[in-house]
Design an enzyme around this catalytic site. Structure first.
Site, mmCIF file in Angstrom:
data_model
loop_
_atom_site.group_PDB
_atom_site.id
_atom_site.type_symbol
_atom_site.label_atom_id
_atom_site.label_comp_id
_atom_site.label_asym_id
_atom_site.label_seq_id
_atom_site.Cartn_x
_atom_site.Cartn_y
_atom_site.Cartn_z
ATOM 1 N N GLY A 97 41.620 24.535 1.167
ATOM 2 C CA GLY A 97 42.729 24.913 0.305
ATOM 3 C C GLY A 97 42.220 25.489 -1.003
ATOM 4 O O GLY A 97 41.133 25.131 -1.455
ATOM 5 N N GLN B 173 42.450 27.882 -9.787
ATOM 6 C CA GLN B 173 41.015 27.694 -9.504
ATOM 7 C C GLN B 173 40.214 28.991 -9.632
ATOM 8 O O GLN B 173 38.987 28.958 -9.710
ATOM 9 C CB GLN B 173 40.819 27.133 -8.092
ATOM 10 C CG GLN B 173 41.269 25.692 -7.971
ATOM 11 C CD GLN B 173 40.968 25.158 -6.592
ATOM 12 O OE1 GLN B 173 41.758 25.315 -5.683
ATOM 13 N NE2 GLN B 173 39.806 24.548 -6.433
ATOM 14 N N CYS C 219 36.783 19.131 -3.633
ATOM 15 C CA CYS C 219 37.457 20.253 -4.286
ATOM 16 C C CYS C 219 36.417 21.329 -4.586
ATOM 17 O O CYS C 219 35.336 21.014 -5.078
ATOM 18 C CB CYS C 219 38.098 19.755 -5.578
ATOM 19 S SG CYS C 219 38.941 21.040 -6.508
ATOM 20 N N LEU C 220 36.751 22.578 -4.297
ATOM 21 C CA LEU C 220 35.804 23.675 -4.563
ATOM 22 C C LEU C 220 35.489 23.786 -6.054
ATOM 23 O O LEU C 220 34.465 24.337 -6.433
ATOM 24 C CB LEU C 220 36.359 25.001 -4.032
ATOM 25 C CG LEU C 220 36.391 25.146 -2.496
ATOM 26 C CD1 LEU C 220 37.129 26.411 -2.094
ATOM 27 C CD2 LEU C 220 34.997 25.135 -1.895
ATOM 28 N N HIS D 218 47.059 18.084 -2.789
ATOM 29 C CA HIS D 218 45.886 18.395 -3.631
ATOM 30 C C HIS D 218 46.078 19.767 -4.313
ATOM 31 O O HIS D 218 45.849 19.903 -5.513
ATOM 32 C CB HIS D 218 44.626 18.381 -2.752
ATOM 33 C CG HIS D 218 43.371 18.769 -3.473
ATOM 34 N ND1 HIS D 218 42.318 17.896 -3.652
ATOM 35 C CD2 HIS D 218 42.986 19.939 -4.046
ATOM 36 C CE1 HIS D 218 41.348 18.527 -4.322
ATOM 37 N NE2 HIS D 218 41.726 19.772 -4.566
ATOM 38 N N GLU D 219 46.502 20.754 -3.525
ATOM 39 C CA GLU D 219 46.667 22.107 -4.081
ATOM 40 C C GLU D 219 47.855 22.169 -5.039
ATOM 41 O O GLU D 219 47.797 22.848 -6.069
ATOM 42 C CB GLU D 219 46.833 23.147 -2.957
ATOM 43 C CG GLU D 219 45.636 23.254 -2.017
ATOM 44 C CD GLU D 219 44.307 23.365 -2.734
ATOM 45 O OE1 GLU D 219 44.234 24.038 -3.773
ATOM 46 O OE2 GLU D 219 43.335 22.752 -2.252
ATOM 47 N N HIS E 143 46.892 21.221 -8.414
ATOM 48 C CA HIS E 143 46.199 22.266 -9.179
ATOM 49 C C HIS E 143 47.191 23.108 -9.983
ATOM 50 O O HIS E 143 46.876 23.565 -11.087
ATOM 51 C CB HIS E 143 45.414 23.201 -8.249
ATOM 52 C CG HIS E 143 44.043 22.695 -7.895
ATOM 53 N ND1 HIS E 143 43.074 22.453 -8.835
ATOM 54 C CD2 HIS E 143 43.480 22.394 -6.698
ATOM 55 C CE1 HIS E 143 41.975 22.029 -8.232
ATOM 56 N NE2 HIS E 143 42.189 21.974 -6.926
HETATM 57 NI NI NI Z 1 40.836 21.422 -5.410
#
Ligand code: NI
Length: 170
Positions: free
Chosen positions: A52, A57, A96-97, A138-139, A142
């Site tokens: 995701g 991000q 998480c990226l 999670h997304e 963000h």
């Molecule tokens: Ni993330």
């Protein structure tokens, strides 16, 4: 001859970047440009081997995120609203990226119902459980400037932050 698709890799912001802590703005018009953004987010997601990725991000402060889990279809969520989240919760390991190298168990609602628009401007409602619900929540976080480490106990979070700082000093 069909033109080869250009793969676009956007730079992923990491922990410490202020934009990750800001609330994203609604998208006012879903047009071809938004379609391109959705594609670039998916390309970046694949290159990062994530499941995701949300606008903030990559420094794009708009309410859009993409999700692609294994054999599922790629999903684009624009201006999402969480209509329902279950009281039942579940603990699952998350990464998480934007916080590379950190994997930790996070408690979140087990199921949800979300309403959003896709990249073609079509509204849809999605029920989700399991990993899909996990990634959507999670997304969605963000878009609100929330990171998964915020959902940990202070003790656990501080331990992780200390570990990250130690690695960054090297
Ligand atoms: Ni993330």
């Amino acid at each position: 001859m069909e033109k080869a698709k250009k793969i676009e890799k956007l730079e992923i912001l990491t922990l410490g970047n202020e934009l990750l802590r800001q609330k994203a703005e609604p998208i006012t018009k879903i047009n071809a440009e938004i379609g391109k953004i959705a594609e670039a987010l998916l390309d970046t997601l694949y290159l990062g081997k994530g499941v995701g990725l949300a606008g903030p991000q990559v420094g794009l402060m708009k309410r859009i995120f993409v999700v692609h889990i294994d054999k599922d279809i790629p999903r684009v969520f624009i201006n999402p609203s969480l209509l329902e989240i279950s009281e039942d919760t579940v603990k699952y390991e998350e990464g998480c990226l934007s916080i590379p190298g950190v994997w930790v168990e996070v408690i979140r609602p087990k199921t949800l119902r979300i309403q959003a628009w896709n990249e073609k401007g079509r509204p849809f409602t999605q029920d989700a459980d399991g990993i899909l619900a996990r990634v959507i929540l999670h997304e969605y976080d963000h878009l609100e400037g929330t990171l998964f480490i915020d959902r940990l106990s202070a003790l656990k979070r501080n331990r992780i932050l200390a570990k990250i700082e130690k690695h960054q000093r090297v």
